[in-house]
Structure formats: C-alpha cells, structure tokens
Design an enzyme around this catalytic site. Sequence first.
Site, PDB file in Angstrom:
ATOM      1  CG  ASP A 180      47.224  52.147  26.835  1.00 51.73           C
ATOM      2  OD1 ASP A 180      48.223  52.706  26.386  1.00 51.73           O
ATOM      3  OD2 ASP A 180      47.245  51.040  27.386  1.00 51.73           O
TER       4      ASP A 180
ATOM      5  CG  HIS B 273      46.297  50.918  35.836  1.00 51.68           C
ATOM      6  ND1 HIS B 273      47.151  50.506  36.822  1.00 51.68           N
ATOM      7  CD2 HIS B 273      47.062  51.204  34.759  1.00 51.68           C
ATOM      8  CE1 HIS B 273      48.394  50.546  36.353  1.00 51.68           C
ATOM      9  NE2 HIS B 273      48.366  50.963  35.109  1.00 51.68           N
TER      10      HIS B 273
HETATM   11  N1  ACO Z   1      35.653  47.985  31.230  1.00 48.64           N
HETATM   12  C1  ACO Z   1      34.673  47.327  31.888  1.00 48.64           C
HETATM   13  N2  ACO Z   1      34.873  46.634  33.014  1.00 48.64           N
HETATM   14  C2  ACO Z   1      36.124  46.581  33.493  1.00 48.64           C
HETATM   15  C3  ACO Z   1      37.196  47.241  32.879  1.00 48.64           C
HETATM   16  C4  ACO Z   1      36.928  47.960  31.708  1.00 48.64           C
HETATM   17  N3  ACO Z   1      37.887  48.586  31.024  1.00 48.64           N
HETATM   18  N4  ACO Z   1      38.331  47.012  33.580  1.00 48.64           N
HETATM   19  C5  ACO Z   1      37.975  46.230  34.614  1.00 48.64           C
HETATM   20  N5  ACO Z   1      36.643  45.972  34.558  1.00 48.64           N
HETATM   21  C6  ACO Z   1      35.884  45.125  35.469  1.00 48.64           C
HETATM   22  C7  ACO Z   1      36.080  43.655  35.086  1.00 48.64           C
HETATM   23  O1  ACO Z   1      35.125  43.231  34.156  1.00 48.64           O
HETATM   24  C8  ACO Z   1      35.944  42.963  36.416  1.00 48.64           C
HETATM   25  O2  ACO Z   1      34.578  42.856  36.717  1.00 48.64           O
HETATM   26  P1  ACO Z   1      34.004  41.613  37.549  1.00 48.64           P
HETATM   27  O3  ACO Z   1      34.624  41.746  38.916  1.00 48.64           O
HETATM   28  O4  ACO Z   1      32.535  41.826  37.534  1.00 48.64           O
HETATM   29  O5  ACO Z   1      34.443  40.373  36.828  1.00 48.64           O
HETATM   30  C9  ACO Z   1      36.565  43.943  37.400  1.00 48.64           C
HETATM   31  O6  ACO Z   1      36.440  45.247  36.788  1.00 48.64           O
HETATM   32  C10 ACO Z   1      38.046  43.671  37.657  1.00 48.64           C
HETATM   33  O7  ACO Z   1      38.716  43.548  36.390  1.00 48.64           O
HETATM   34  P2  ACO Z   1      40.129  42.868  36.197  1.00 48.64           P
HETATM   35  O8  ACO Z   1      40.406  42.701  34.746  1.00 48.64           O
HETATM   36  O9  ACO Z   1      40.199  41.644  37.058  1.00 48.64           O
HETATM   37  O10 ACO Z   1      41.035  44.001  36.849  1.00 48.64           O
HETATM   38  P3  ACO Z   1      42.600  44.071  36.787  1.00 48.64           P
HETATM   39  O11 ACO Z   1      42.981  45.014  37.845  1.00 48.64           O
HETATM   40  O12 ACO Z   1      43.198  42.734  36.792  1.00 48.64           O
HETATM   41  O13 ACO Z   1      42.801  44.628  35.312  1.00 48.64           O
HETATM   42  C11 ACO Z   1      43.176  45.853  33.374  1.00 48.64           C
HETATM   43  C12 ACO Z   1      43.312  45.816  34.922  1.00 48.64           C
HETATM   44  C13 ACO Z   1      43.757  44.552  32.778  1.00 48.64           C
HETATM   45  C14 ACO Z   1      43.949  47.045  32.854  1.00 48.64           C
HETATM   46  C15 ACO Z   1      41.674  45.961  33.025  1.00 48.64           C
HETATM   47  O14 ACO Z   1      41.117  47.107  33.641  1.00 48.64           O
HETATM   48  C16 ACO Z   1      41.448  45.998  31.507  1.00 48.64           C
HETATM   49  O15 ACO Z   1      41.449  44.937  30.866  1.00 48.64           O
HETATM   50  N6  ACO Z   1      41.235  47.214  30.925  1.00 48.64           N
HETATM   51  C17 ACO Z   1      41.009  47.364  29.509  1.00 48.64           C
HETATM   52  C18 ACO Z   1      42.328  47.223  28.741  1.00 48.64           C
HETATM   53  C19 ACO Z   1      43.263  48.399  28.939  1.00 48.64           C
HETATM   54  O16 ACO Z   1      42.853  49.553  28.840  1.00 48.64           O
HETATM   55  N7  ACO Z   1      44.559  48.094  29.204  1.00 48.64           N
HETATM   56  C20 ACO Z   1      45.595  49.095  29.379  1.00 48.64           C
HETATM   57  C21 ACO Z   1      46.028  49.173  30.801  1.00 48.64           C
HETATM   58  S1  ACO Z   1      47.270  50.422  31.036  1.00 48.64           S
HETATM   59  C22 ACO Z   1      48.748  49.731  30.505  1.00 48.64           C
HETATM   60  O17 ACO Z   1      48.938  48.528  30.529  1.00 48.64           O
HETATM   61  C23 ACO Z   1      49.805  50.611  29.953  1.00 48.64           C
END
Ligand code: ACO
Length: 378
Positions: free
Chosen positions: A315, A261
């Site tokens: 979620d 998140h």
């Molecule tokens: N699984 C594996 N790795 C992850 C995950 C995950 N679910 N979430 C983040 N990471 C890792 C990324 O790969 C990234 O790694 P890196 O630095 O080696 O490249 C690092 O953590 C940062 O990830 P970002 O996507 O830049 O983090 P951000 O804070 O922007 O994203 C987000 C948050 C978009 C929710 C992300 O965690 C994600 O895509 N999760 C999966 C989708 C999801 O569950 N979305 C629902 C969110 S809740 C809502 O909107 C109601």
Amino acid sequence: MTVCEYKPGLENIAAAQSSISHVDGKQGILEYRGIGIEELASKSNFLEAAYLLIWGELPRQEELEAFEHDIRFHRRIKYRIRDMMKCFPETGHPMDALQTSAAALGLFYSRRALDNPQYIREAVVRLLAKIPTMVAAFKLMRKGHDPIQPRDDLGYSANFLYMLNEREPDPLAAQIFDVCLTLHAEHTINASTFSAMVTASTLTDPYAVIASAVGTLAGPLHGGANEEVIAMLKEIGSVENVRPYLEDRLQRKEKIMGFGHRVYKVKDPRAKILQNLAEQLFEQSGGNKYYEIAVELEQAVEEKLGHRGIYANVDFYSGLVYLKLGIPSDLFTPVFAIARVAGWLAHWKEQLAVNRIFRPTQEYTGTHNVSYIPIEER
Ligand code: ACO
C-alpha cells in the site's frame, strides 16, 4: 472429535489446501501458480495472470485471445443495472456501490449450474468484464454524469482508465495500471478471499461470492490503507518534516501507514515493483513532492523499524501511482477489488472442486440451565 485450540483471527490455522499462490514472508517472495511476481509483472499482463490463477496454467495464444475477446464483448452492463446505480446516493462509498452492483448481477444471471464448465467460464468472464465498468460508472454517475460506454478497441486497463477519466490514457499509464492490477490479483487466504471461499462453500452463485468478498475488502483493516498513506504524505508536507513527523508519531505509539505486514518481514516484493513504477511515472512529469517525501520516509522508517521486520508494504506506493493515473483516493479500494476478482474467482473454482461447507466450531463461554424470567419481574 478433537477440537483444536482457539486462535483469534484463525492465525496460523490452515483453513484450506491451495495451489493458487504462495508467499514467503522471510524472503519476500510472492508466486502465482509457482511463477514469481516480478516475472509476471515484467513479462505478462493482468488478463493472462488472471487466466493463470483461475485455470492453473498459462494460456496458449488462441486461449488468451478467446478469453480477451469474450471479456471485451461482456464489458457493457445492462441498462437496468445502470438505472439502479443512478439511484445510489452520491455520498455513498464506491465500495458499497460496487458490492450492491456485483450482487445485482446475480439477479440477471442467476442460473447456478456449478457443475457446468461453460457456466463457470461465463461467470468468470462476466465478472472480470463488468466490475471495472461498474466502478467507472459510479464515479461519473455520483456527479450526475452519464457513464462512459466501454471502447472495444482498447485493452482491459486502457479501457478502464478511459471510462474513468473520459479520455484515452497514454500507453505508459495504461501499462503501469495493468501491472498494478497484476500485483493485486491474488495473495493467498486473506480476509476477503476467505469470505469468498465460505460463501462459495454453500454452493450459492458466483455473484454472491464476489459481492461477499467486496464487502469484506471494504473494511479499513484490509483494503483501505493506501488511502491513509496519501493523507499521511500530505500531512507531512515536506521532505524536511519527514523525520520530526516520524519521531513524533512513534513517540505517540502510532503506526506508520503503508509499513508492516502480518506475513512479510522484509520489503513486500510488490512495493519494490510499485516504487519503480512510481519513479517512472514521476520522472516522465518532472518529479513529484509526495514521491520525494515517500522515499525519505521509507528510508527513515527502515532505519528506525527495519530491525523489527517492519518495511514498506504494497500500500505504500500504490496510492501515489493511482493518484498520478487520475484515480481519486476513494476509488483505491474498488481498484484493488477489480484486480482481486481474479484471485477470488480462482479460489471459488478451487473450492468447488473439493467442496465441503465451512462449519467451524466454537468454545462456548456462556451459561447453562438459566431459568426464564417473565418480563414484569426483570
Ligand atoms: N508502524 C509502526 N509500528 C508498527 C507498524 C507500523 N506500520 N506495524 C507494526 N508495528 C509495530 C506495532 O506497533 C507492534 O509493536 P509492539 O509489539 O511494540 O506493540 C508490532 O509492530 C506488531 O504489530 P502488529 O500490528 O501486531 O503486527 P501485525 O503483524 O498483526 O500487523 C499490520 C500487520 C496490521 C499490517 C500492521 O503492520 C499495520 O497496522 N500496518 C499499518 C497499516 C497498513 O499499512 N496496512 C496495510 C497492510 S497490507 C494489506 O493489507 C494489503
């Protein structure tokens, strides 16, 4: 005038001052008007939480009764809106159907008396009352069935499940669904809320505000992750396959849906509550394979990614709860919208009170003084 540094996605830019909700991502705290989400989930209900968000205070008994009464009274949708919805293609996504139907309300209730508290209240009541009816109606109409009329003797959540599944839900199911709505009602300024605020700032009507927010929520980066969680649990297929699946996915640098998140760096407080609800529901029916897979996956992800602040988000368990309540997966985001209407309306009202039209600036990266080239010379 000083122009602030450009930040993609406006990350960490304060776009408003708000007293509606608060998130502490390090401690895993979510509050509506200062009240913790755990307390609201266990002691309150969705309509009371909606009242709190929109009017800023918990209602007195007679205020809550009047609010519930008015919403009950306004649940039906005009036959012309139903006729319009019958023409929607059955393959259309329910979020597109909802956005169109919400916008259509503006055709029927178009008076824009934004400085009239009575008009504001009527719009709040109509939107909270009619959005669930429209979501349930489209679910039945796309199969060629007539929509089910709302039942005045049922509460808000029980009535929605009744209209959706064509049978009265058991009280535990209705209560659990109501808690789900409370948990999803508001979450500070996210993309759809910001969209609602920008639209509100032009002083257009509230139906346009909600239609614009629904359109924004529909995108896969915002409202759609719980649908993908269910697909992932099905793909994993068994508890034994959880860890090999996780290893494989992480090796391919793919994200695990329902984890991580932007704000929460610990387990999302809403995920904790939803997990409890899922447990209650599945205990009642003698267990569930996908719930067991989910619990094992959460444990495995925590071991692998917990040190990076990646934990279960809202979620992760919500889809499992919705499926058990008879909600098809392409209705998960419309159900999210039913709840979030409360938060969008709260921000609409807050925006109107201090309104200044949103008009950010940009850094121009194009060219200047370019000569026009006639078409035959290009
Ligand atoms: N699984 C594996 N790795 C992850 C995950 C995950 N679910 N979430 C983040 N990471 C890792 C990324 O790969 C990234 O790694 P890196 O630095 O080696 O490249 C690092 O953590 C940062 O990830 P970002 O996507 O830049 O983090 P951000 O804070 O922007 O994203 C987000 C948050 C978009 C929710 C992300 O965690 C994600 O895509 N999760 C999966 C989708 C999801 O569950 N979305 C629902 C969110 S809740 C809502 O909107 C109601």
